[in-house]
Every structure is written in structure tokens, then in C-alpha cells.
Enzyme design. Sequence first.
Site, mmCIF file in Angstrom:
data_model
loop_
_atom_site.group_PDB
_atom_site.id
_atom_site.type_symbol
_atom_site.label_atom_id
_atom_site.label_comp_id
_atom_site.label_asym_id
_atom_site.label_seq_id
_atom_site.Cartn_x
_atom_site.Cartn_y
_atom_site.Cartn_z
ATOM 1 N N ASP A 60 10.651 -5.661 -7.248
ATOM 2 C CA ASP A 60 10.315 -5.805 -8.670
ATOM 3 C C ASP A 60 10.915 -7.112 -9.184
ATOM 4 O OD1 ASP A 60 9.815 -5.463 -11.350
ATOM 5 O OD2 ASP A 60 11.482 -4.057 -11.654
ATOM 6 N N ASN A 62 10.499 -8.254 -12.516
ATOM 7 C CA ASN A 62 10.721 -8.364 -13.968
ATOM 8 C C ASN A 62 11.433 -7.165 -14.589
ATOM 9 O OD1 ASN A 62 8.670 -6.568 -13.665
ATOM 10 N ND2 ASN A 62 7.273 -7.523 -15.141
ATOM 11 N N ASP A 64 10.828 -3.974 -14.677
ATOM 12 C CA ASP A 64 10.148 -2.788 -15.228
ATOM 13 C C ASP A 64 10.161 -1.620 -14.231
ATOM 14 O OD1 ASP A 64 8.302 -3.551 -13.363
ATOM 15 O OD2 ASP A 64 6.601 -3.716 -14.749
ATOM 16 N N ASP A 68 6.003 -5.900 -7.661
ATOM 17 C CA ASP A 68 4.896 -6.730 -8.142
ATOM 18 C C ASP A 68 4.696 -7.937 -7.237
ATOM 19 O OD1 ASP A 68 7.032 -8.495 -9.015
ATOM 20 O OD2 ASP A 68 7.300 -7.087 -10.675
ATOM 21 N N ASP A 137 -6.960 -4.375 0.645
ATOM 22 C CA ASP A 137 -7.413 -2.997 0.802
ATOM 23 C C ASP A 137 -8.653 -2.782 -0.065
ATOM 24 O OD1 ASP A 137 -7.299 -0.238 1.360
ATOM 25 O OD2 ASP A 137 -5.105 -0.245 1.249
ATOM 26 N N ASP A 239 -10.865 1.282 3.109
ATOM 27 C CA ASP A 239 -10.273 2.579 2.793
ATOM 28 C C ASP A 239 -11.309 3.706 2.871
ATOM 29 O OD1 ASP A 239 -7.985 4.118 1.446
ATOM 30 O OD2 ASP A 239 -9.648 4.501 0.073
ATOM 31 N N GLU A 293 -10.210 2.538 7.979
ATOM 32 C CA GLU A 293 -9.354 3.714 8.000
ATOM 33 C C GLU A 293 -10.224 4.872 8.460
ATOM 34 O OE1 GLU A 293 -6.672 6.524 5.106
ATOM 35 O OE2 GLU A 293 -8.566 5.756 4.394
ATOM 36 N N HIS A 360 1.509 4.420 4.228
ATOM 37 C CA HIS A 360 1.867 4.978 2.924
ATOM 38 C C HIS A 360 1.343 6.405 2.730
ATOM 39 C CE1 HIS A 360 -2.194 3.676 2.765
ATOM 40 N NE2 HIS A 360 -2.371 4.310 1.624
ATOM 41 N N ASP A 361 0.621 6.956 3.702
ATOM 42 C CA ASP A 361 0.034 8.291 3.558
ATOM 43 C C ASP A 361 0.755 9.366 4.369
ATOM 44 O OD1 ASP A 361 -1.976 7.508 1.827
ATOM 45 O OD2 ASP A 361 -3.357 7.010 3.454
HETATM 46 C C1 GLC Z 1 -6.904 6.546 1.766
HETATM 47 C C2 GLC Z 1 -5.618 5.924 1.278
HETATM 48 C C3 GLC Z 1 -4.878 6.928 0.463
HETATM 49 C C4 GLC Z 1 -5.729 7.307 -0.721
HETATM 50 C C5 GLC Z 1 -7.109 7.769 -0.288
HETATM 51 C C6 GLC Z 1 -8.045 7.775 -1.427
HETATM 52 O O1 GLC Z 1 -6.676 7.603 2.612
HETATM 53 O O2 GLC Z 1 -4.888 5.440 2.365
HETATM 54 O O3 GLC Z 1 -3.620 6.468 0.044
HETATM 55 O O4 GLC Z 1 -5.107 8.314 -1.455
HETATM 56 O O5 GLC Z 1 -7.684 6.915 0.683
HETATM 57 O O6 GLC Z 1 -8.396 6.464 -1.766
HETATM 58 CA CA CA Z 2 7.618 -5.332 -12.004
#
Ligand code: GLC
Ligand code: CA
Length: 590
Positions: A60, A62, A64, A68, A137, A239, A293, A360-361
Site C-alpha cells: 500500500d 498511500n 488506505d 496499489d 487477468d 479467467d 484458467e 489467490h483461490d
Molecule cells: C476465477 C478467479 C477467482 C474468481 C472467479 C470468478 O476462478 O481465479 O478468484 O473468484 O474466477 O471470476
Molecule cells: Ca492504497
Amino acid sequence: MRYIKVLLFFTILTVSCTLFAQKTKVIPNRGMASPFTTIKNRAWWKEAIVYQIYPRSFKDSNGDGIGDLNGIISKLDYIKSLGVNVIWLNPIFSSPNDDNGYDISNYRDIMKDFGTMADFDKLLKGLHQRNIKLVLDMVLNHSSDEHEWFKQSRSSRTNPYRDYYHWWPAEKGKPNPRYSFFDVNSDAWKYDQTTNAYYLHYFSQKQPDLNWENPKLRNEIYDMMKFWLDKGIDGLRMDAFQYVSKDTTWQKYPEGYEKNIIKYYGMGPNLHTYLREMNHSVIDKYLVMTVAEGAGSTLADAHALVDEDRKELNMAYHFEVMDIGNDPKGYSLPDLKKVFTKWDGSFANKGWLAIFLANHDVPRMVSKYGDDSPAFRAASSKLLTTLIMTMRGTPFYFNGDELGMSNIKFDRIEDYRDIATLNAYQHVLAKGEDLKAFMDKQKFISRDNTRTPFQWDASKNAGFTTGEPWIKVNPNYKEVNAQREETDPNSVLSYFKKVVALRKSSPALIYGSYKVYDVEHPQVYCYLRSEGKEKMLVILNFSNQNVSYAIDRGINTHLSKLLLSNYKTAKIRDHKIALLPWQSVVYQIN
Ligand code: GLC
Ligand code: CA
């Protein structure tokens, strides 16, 4: 005569100088034989190491509490120091953040929380100056319900944008059920009063599915892709792309179909037509990489997406590895080996895959496949990194794993931020199911475990923000952080840099054949990667015990050279190696 001779001499000189200059232009590294010269079908994206940045949690700038683009810019030298050469950023486009940016309200602008287009341009330039490429993405299966297209679409049945989404008129009764991943009731049809109709949302109610059957929509998407590609980005992560083509007869699916959802939702009837059209209209014109994906539900599905001669995508990632390791009690190593081996075998001669153990999933890789207890967290993180970096396929590596970051394991629902966990909680509550069991499971599987702030140093909030972070920082940051690990030659981070350097220099590790040994061995994963004369033997002890492992007699260990180990000692004696808990070694074999 003399004049002519002189002229001839100068002409020859000029011509040969020009030729020489041309030669030096096209042959870089004169005099240095590259170990890669004999490789056929080379491609930069096969040799890439992709580092995934979750922008909301990286840095981050700034105060908040939200990461970013300027935060990422301030860390470009750190990223460069890792040795990675491609960055994948999770969505950075305008979004009301129902699903952290996977619900896009404007594909051509930057999310306010993350900064401005000028910041984006600066970031791209900073990456390119460091020879790092950028992958964005593309969320193309659905948009946000706050996208202008959807606002128009829902306003009347005759609006020109009506067919940008999937609608079912309510006078025909309720449509056949469709499963939604994020809906509290798992119902993918949401009734909308304005036009007395249902719209389709495979994900949350705020993520209506785009109607790819409509050529107008497709062209808008292609134009939008060109917009970003013309800015100079180097690749696209598609995605949930396997879901875009739908069976629009909306037929009834058999009982329990949702347990096999990819079979019903994935690889729809027109998917390949759309991919070819997209290539023809956009992608072919740029030297970029594409990764999907999801890869359908069979090896054949995956091949149909990525085989070179089909000219659709460069690579895809499948989820079979992710399906292993979801039980906190553990998993079977032979199962894991079999999945890697099956996929590698199928793609040995054709097609290309992405290799990953986290994103991230899913939870942190060390908490899922390793051992995140203090005694073994570092060693098992290093071992898992070794696995990713020594497999055939392009490694996709999630930010923070290079530090050995682990699951945060929240106790209270109030600490969670992810819509998947929050909606599932509501569901469990409404159904009167076992809340304690649910909460225990989230500690292990919730996506928020990988989304906690990046741990930069031992200062407040791990140096991520000077404000209040949008999600809590893992309390282990005083020990697990970049600053500390940068100065420790034995840290997870220092080891990561070594494996990355080794992979980049080795044709065998990138392109070489893969042969597994002792598939049924419950603790040790051993394989050989070979390309020409270069042979790399990888031995990984997936247990917290000492293991004496007998190396196959067919492997000539006589003049082996230890290239990498996550412990100081590693000795092969009489074809046996004494492995310490979670030890990983890479030998060059002669
Ligand atoms: C993909 C992304 C996931 C998102 C989903 C809906 O699986 O990696 O994070 O929630 O698509 O877009
Ligand atoms: Ca920020």
C-alpha cells in the site's frame, strides 16, 4: 586503374563491414555457446517464470490499507531481485469489489483503490525497463452488475444491450436449475423485477454471465483486448474461460450434476470457435502469451486448448493437483506423483502446461502440501519451491510463497473478507449445519489464507501499510518477512532465488524429459529430467522424518554433482541418500 583498385578495395571493405555488422546484429552472445541452441520449439513463455502478484495485498503506497499500483512500483527492484521474468497481476480494472476485482465495471479503466492509468503506464514501463513482462487477468465469463452493459441490459427487454447477458423470461416459469459457485443458495438464476426475468450468474449475484453467443459482445471484448495489448502488455490470463460458451437450450441436468460441474459448465459447444475467432481478430497480431484458467475435465480437453497446431492458447492450468490436499489430515504422496506424472506424460510431445501449487483461490502451499509448523515451515517451503521449479511446464508462483508465508487460520468469521467464505457461512447458518466444523475447515481451505498482506519487514503491519490493512496481517510476520530473509543466506527467500537461477540456466529443467522413480514410495518423490547430455536428478522427502532412500541403480550417481539442497549436508553413498525431514536436493548426473 589505380583509382579503380582503390574503389574496389573500399567497396569490398564496406560490403564486408556491413555484412559483419548484420551478422553481429542477428547473433547475440558471439562466442558464447548457449546451452539452449539445440532445443526445438523454443518459446519465451515456456522459459518464463511467472510471479503472481495479488495487488490488493502486495504493498500500500498511500495508507488506505489497500495495496496499489504505486505500491508495486515501489517494489520493482525486489521483484527483479527474485529473478522472475513475468508478472501476472490479478484484475486491476474498475470494480465494486464484490469478488476482489473479478467483477469488472469498466474494462478500460483502473480500479480507484489501485490508482490511475498513468500509474499503470508507469508500472508497465518500470517492468519493461527491468526486462520483466506483464500478464493481465481477463475476466471474460462475466462482468459486474455495475457495468454499463448490464445496467442497460436489465433496464428493458428491448434494450440493445439485452443480449449481452443471459436472460430467462419469468412468464415461462423458473428455468432449469443452474449451480452458482458463490450464491448463498447455490442458485445461478437471479430474479430481476424490472423486466420480470431471471439472469444467469455462475459466480455471485453481482457477477452476471456475459452472453458470448452474441457477436456484438464478442467484438466489444476483442476491441477491449486490443486496447490493452496496444499499450504493450505481454500476455493474458483468461479467467474461468472454459465456461464462456454455454448450452443455451438450458436443458435439465441430471441429479447431482454439480458434483461434476466442469463436465457440465466447461468446454461448451462453441468454445473453440470463439478461441479461434479471438486469435484471428486479436491475439495473432501480437507476440503475447495466453494462459487459460481451467483445462476442461480430460487430457483431451486440455490438448484441444493448447496444442500448437490448433492455434488457440499457449497453455492452460488444470486443477487435479489442487484437488489433492484438501483434507487437513493429510494426503497421499503417491497420488500427487501420479497426477504430475500423468499430465507430464500426456504433454511430453505436444502442448504445454502451467505448473503451480498455489494462487489467490487456494490456501498457502506450505500449509496445504508442506508442514507449516515452526520446525518444518522453512524446509517444506523450500522443497515445494523445488518441485515447482523443476517440473516441465511454466511455473506460476504466488507472491509470499518465496518467504514461506503460511495460512492465517482466522478464528472469527468477522476476520474473513472473501465472498466465497462469507456466503458459504450464511448457507451453513441458514441450513443449521455444523458451524464449528465449517470454521475449522476454512482455516485450512479459505482463499483469504493466501490473501493476507505481503510481509515486507518486522515493523507495524509487516510494512505493508501505514494505515489499517483491509485484511489482517499474519502474526508470524516478525519472523517471516522479506527484509529479514534477504540478509539470511539460508532463508526461504535466498533458496528461492537459487532455484530460480538454476531453472533459468538449465534446458533439462525447462524442456527436458521427465522420468519418475518409485511412484508408490510414500515419502520420497524422485525424478530425472534430461535434455541431451544434461541430466538433473531431483529427490524430495515429503515427510518430517529422516528417510534413507535407495536411488535406482540405473542412475549413474558416480560423478554426480550437488547443485542444490535445502540443508547443508547431502551425501549419496552406494546409491543411497540419507534425507533429512523435508529435504530437497538437485543433482547433476553424468
Ligand atoms: C476465477 C478467479 C477467482 C474468481 C472467479 C470468478 O476462478 O481465479 O478468484 O473468484 O474466477 O471470476
Ligand atoms: Ca492504497
